[in-house]
Design an enzyme around this catalytic site. Structure first.
Site, PDB file in Angstrom:
ATOM      1  N   CYS A   1       8.711  -5.229  14.790  1.00  0.00           N
ATOM      2  CA  CYS A   1       8.110  -4.215  16.092  1.00  0.00           C
ATOM      3  C   CYS A   1       6.722  -4.462  16.619  1.00  0.00           C
ATOM      4  O   CYS A   1       5.815  -4.564  15.626  1.00  0.00           O
ATOM      5  CB  CYS A   1       8.226  -2.782  15.378  1.00  0.00           C
ATOM      6  SG  CYS A   1       9.847  -2.242  14.931  1.00  0.00           S
TER       7      CYS A   1
ATOM      8  N   CYS B   1       7.347  -6.925   6.679  1.00  0.00           N
ATOM      9  CA  CYS B   1       8.694  -6.463   7.202  1.00  0.00           C
ATOM     10  C   CYS B   1       9.124  -7.468   8.106  1.00  0.00           C
ATOM     11  O   CYS B   1       8.486  -8.111   8.762  1.00  0.00           O
ATOM     12  CB  CYS B   1       8.516  -4.979   7.848  1.00  0.00           C
ATOM     13  SG  CYS B   1       9.753  -4.555   8.796  1.00  0.00           S
TER      14      CYS B   1
ATOM     15  N   CYS C   1       0.192   5.441   9.986  1.00  0.00           N
ATOM     16  CA  CYS C   1       1.466   4.780  10.249  1.00  0.00           C
ATOM     17  C   CYS C   1       1.163   3.415  11.046  1.00  0.00           C
ATOM     18  O   CYS C   1       0.351   3.537  12.175  1.00  0.00           O
ATOM     19  CB  CYS C   1       2.317   5.560  11.160  1.00  0.00           C
ATOM     20  SG  CYS C   1       2.962   6.955  10.659  1.00  0.00           S
TER      21      CYS C   1
ATOM     22  N   CYS D   1       3.510  -2.428  15.796  1.00  0.00           N
ATOM     23  CA  CYS D   1       3.236  -2.025  14.150  1.00  0.00           C
ATOM     24  C   CYS D   1       2.661  -3.206  13.391  1.00  0.00           C
ATOM     25  O   CYS D   1       2.946  -4.314  13.686  1.00  0.00           O
ATOM     26  CB  CYS D   1       4.701  -1.806  13.542  1.00  0.00           C
ATOM     27  SG  CYS D   1       4.425  -1.715  11.687  1.00  0.00           S
TER      28      CYS D   1
ATOM     29  N   CYS E   1       3.413   8.563   0.617  1.00  0.00           N
ATOM     30  CA  CYS E   1       3.986   7.327   1.551  1.00  0.00           C
ATOM     31  C   CYS E   1       4.318   6.182   0.728  1.00  0.00           C
ATOM     32  O   CYS E   1       3.190   5.507   0.014  1.00  0.00           O
ATOM     33  CB  CYS E   1       3.093   7.206   2.823  1.00  0.00           C
ATOM     34  SG  CYS E   1       3.905   6.081   3.634  1.00  0.00           S
TER      35      CYS E   1
ATOM     36  N   GLU F   1       0.912  -1.241   0.034  1.00  0.00           N
ATOM     37  CA  GLU F   1      -0.024   0.131  -0.127  1.00  0.00           C
ATOM     38  C   GLU F   1       0.864   1.138  -0.053  1.00  0.00           C
ATOM     39  O   GLU F   1       1.991   1.212   0.531  1.00  0.00           O
ATOM     40  CB  GLU F   1      -0.903  -0.081   1.226  1.00  0.00           C
ATOM     41  CG  GLU F   1      -1.781  -0.931   1.077  1.00  0.00           C
ATOM     42  CD  GLU F   1      -3.063  -0.874   2.273  1.00  0.00           C
ATOM     43  OE1 GLU F   1      -4.187  -1.800   2.273  1.00  0.00           O
ATOM     44  OE2 GLU F   1      -2.883   0.004   3.022  1.00  0.00           O
TER      45      GLU F   1
END
Ligand code: SAH
Ligand code: SF4
Length: 362
Positions: free
Chosen positions: A128, A124, A348, A131, A117, A104
């Site tokens: 974390c 990933c 975010c 996230c 963005c 995205e």
């Protein structure tokens, strides 16, 4: 170091994809087709300056060559599979990639300035805990064409002209320093005045803190600006929410950032996600100010964007104001990132097929 595309190989399948190829690769393509070499520059112009997405648009080429390209060479940019506008004017786009994976990007207009963005990976690997992207794990790196293609697709979808100023932030899905070679190949196409022509200083790469990657990035010229996701001010807590801190702790990070060669007036952005009751204490504010004072920096506070099952909460408004006061009082430039696209999960760390963010001022 300037980025040099690796020696091209044309044998990448029966019908290579021109989207994302640099000039050396296009020259090899043109040679393999038995065409004169100046055609490579015409292809490059059509792909990156004009952002054409189908061979029939390449009116700078002969009809015969267009027909041949149609048969023998693919022109596949990532396609927008879904667009969800948010009430605040931003739009979250899902991109469908050739292997069926999706990432995205977010288009965020602010008056005359637009920020895009971008994602750098499918998923990933950094894990974390706060996230949403981190929770899905890593699927694969994006190719240079898939990285630059998000920009092409969003600029085309929103009708931006070739010379309109846009900012790019690699703050979507993925850890960009885990995919630095492909990212810098895309960066070359994005910043080339004969290509997309976006000024390097308008491009920001955000990392969770891979010190070896930061050191590698430092050697590129030009390079994107650097943002570091600090997110905690003690090693114990940072290690508990960001596993990368076990490899490079706060001291190692501070040393790497101090050694990062900055241009005149350039500063490193420190992103700091505020998690209620855990990273938003007044002591955190003091330690954050002390960390930020060690090199030219500015701090961007990001109130946590809630997502299902995270277990964290956003801070209260009062606390945000208090923290800004502490930082500003220590002479640190501070801004607060008001999440854009939150109503469509485009903020975010909420992008899960899903990528990420929103930027007010970085
Ligand atoms: N992987 C890179 C870039 C993508 S994440 C990095 O971590 O820097 C972009 C930013 O979103 C980072 O600063 C990250 O700390 C922040 N972020 C992640 N999840 C978030 C959430 N749920 N709420 C607010 N910010 C978040
Ligand atoms: Fe990856 Fe960044 Fe999310 Fe951490 S915050 S899991 S590095 S995308």
């Amino acid at each position: 170091m300037t980025f040099h595309e690796p020696a091209p190989e044309l044998a990448a399948g029966p019908r290579p994809n021109a989207a994302g190829m640099g000039l050396p690769h296009l020259r090899a393509l043109v040679a393999a087709l038995g065409e004169r070499s100046f055609r490579a520059a015409q292809l490059y112009h059509g792909l990156y300056r004009m952002r054409w997405t189908a061979w029939e648009q390449f009116t700078n080429l002969s009809r015969d060559l267009r027909a041949r390209l149609e048969r023998e060479v693919r022109l596949e940019w990532p396609g927008i599979s879904e667009s969800v506008p948010s009430e605040d004017g931003s739009t979250k786009h899902a991109f469908l990639l050739e292997d069926g994976a999706q990432v995205e990007g977010v288009h965020m207009p602010y008056g005359k300035r637009t920020t895009l963005c971008l994602s750098s990976q499918v998923g990933c690997a950094m894990g974390c805990t706060f996230c949403a992207t981190g929770l899905m794990g890593i699927k694969r790196n994006l190719t240079p064409g898939e990285i630059a293609g998000q920009v092409v697709a969003m600029l085309n979808a929103h009708g931006h002209g070739p010379d309109e100023a846009v900012n790019l932030v690699f703050m979507g899905m993925g850890e960009p320093l885990h995919n630095l070679d492909n990212l810098m190949a895309a960066f070359a196409l994005l910043t080339d005045p004969e290509g997309l022509g976006i000024a390097p200083r308008r491009i920001t790469l955000s990392t969770s803190g891979l010190v070896t990657g930061i050191q590698r990035l430092a050697a590129f010229k030009p390079r994107p600006r650097l943002a570091l996701s600090l997110n905690a001010t003690t090693d114990a807590y940072r290690s508990s929410i960001m596993p990368v801190n076990r490899a490079w702790n706060l001291e190692a990070l501070a040393e790497a950032l101090k050694a990062f060669p900055l241009e005149h007036g350039e500063r490193i952005t420190l992103e700091y996600v505020l998690l209620k009751g855990v990273t938003d204490t007044l002591e955190d504010g003091e330690r954050l100010a002390a960390f930020a004072a060690r090199f030219p920096s500015k701090v961007n506070l990001i109130p946590f964007n809630p997502h299902e099952g995270s277990g964290f909460e956003p801070p209260g408004e009062e606390r945000i104001v208090e923290l800004c006061g502490i930082l500003a009082g220590r002479g640190i430039t501070v801004s607060v990132r008001r999440s854009r696209g939150q109503d469509v999960a485009g903020a975010c760390g909420q992008l899960v097929r899903r990528a990420s963010p929103d930027y007010e001022d970085i």
